[in-house]
Motif scaffolding. Structure first.
Motif: not given
Length: 221
Positions: A16-34
């Motif tokens: 999640x940290x990686x995803x949020x850093x790359x895309x920001x909160x709004x565009x981060x995907x829970x599906x990709x994180x999972x």
């Protein structure tokens, strides 16, 4: 309740940290994180409640600890007597600013998230909270020293808020610019000198008349 698999919680946080850093909160995907964490979105909801709960789990410890540190620094200074506050204000500020910087660099990713990736969460107001604390204790200091610029109405709370906001935005530019720590320390020292010179004209307005052009004053803590 199904037994939680060991290591999944930590894997979710890391991905999640990686995803949020790359895309920001709004565009981060829970599906990709999972997917990256080798689990399901349902597993994320079970552990963190929702997307903002996941973001909070990553950034809240660092945000809360820095805020508590800052409050402690302010309160300890406020508890000093008047003569010590007058004598030590500059050096005290400089020393503790570096202590805060050390903490920020020990949790650098979390502060990158707080500053650049938190839009859409309650943490988007993180800097505002620090500014409010600084404004409150700046007024306490000016009351202790009997600051005439406040008594006369020359300096207003709105003005103090503007100056303080500029100071904190400047301080956290070291994170936004991804500066290495050695450069950040130099930057913070320069920033402190710059702002302390400005605050001198607020705390002691009689020392600098409007329109003065002398720029040769020595600034030092």
């Amino acid at each position: 309740m199904a037994k939680q698999i060991e290591g999944v919680y930590e894997a979710i946080l890391s991905c999640a940290k990686k995803e949020f850093l790359e895309k920001g909160y709004k565009d981060a995907s829970l599906r990709i994180i999972a997917q990256e964490a080798g689990t399901s979105t349902g597993s994320i909801y079970t552990r963190f409640g929702d997307k903002e709960g996941l973001f909070e789990a990553i950034v809240a410890p660092a945000a809360n600890q820095l805020t508590e540190m800052f409050l402690g620094i302010q309160e300890d200074f406020h508890n000093l007597n008047e003569s010590t506050q007058r004598a030590e204000m500059g050096q005290y500020t400089s020393n503790h600013q570096i202590a805060m910087l050390d903490f920020i660099y020990a949790h650098f990713d979390e502060f990158c998230l707080l500053l650049d990736c938190a839009q859409g969460t309650r943490f988007s107001a993180f800097l505002d909270k620090l500014v409010d604390i600084e404004v409150e204790y700046t007024y306490k200091y000016m009351e202790v020293i009997g600051c005439e610029s406040v008594k006369s109405g020359l300096i207003t709370e709105d003005f103090i808020h503007i100056v303080t906001t500029a100071y904190f935005n400047g301080m956290f530019e070291v994170v936004r610019h991804r500066m290495n720590k050695a450069d950040a320390v130099k930057y913070i020292h320069l920033l402190n000198n710059y702002h302390m010179q400005g605050f001198t004209t607020i705390f002691n307005p009689e020392r600098e008349s409007p329109g003065a052009t002398d720029t040769g004053s020595t600034v030092g803590f």
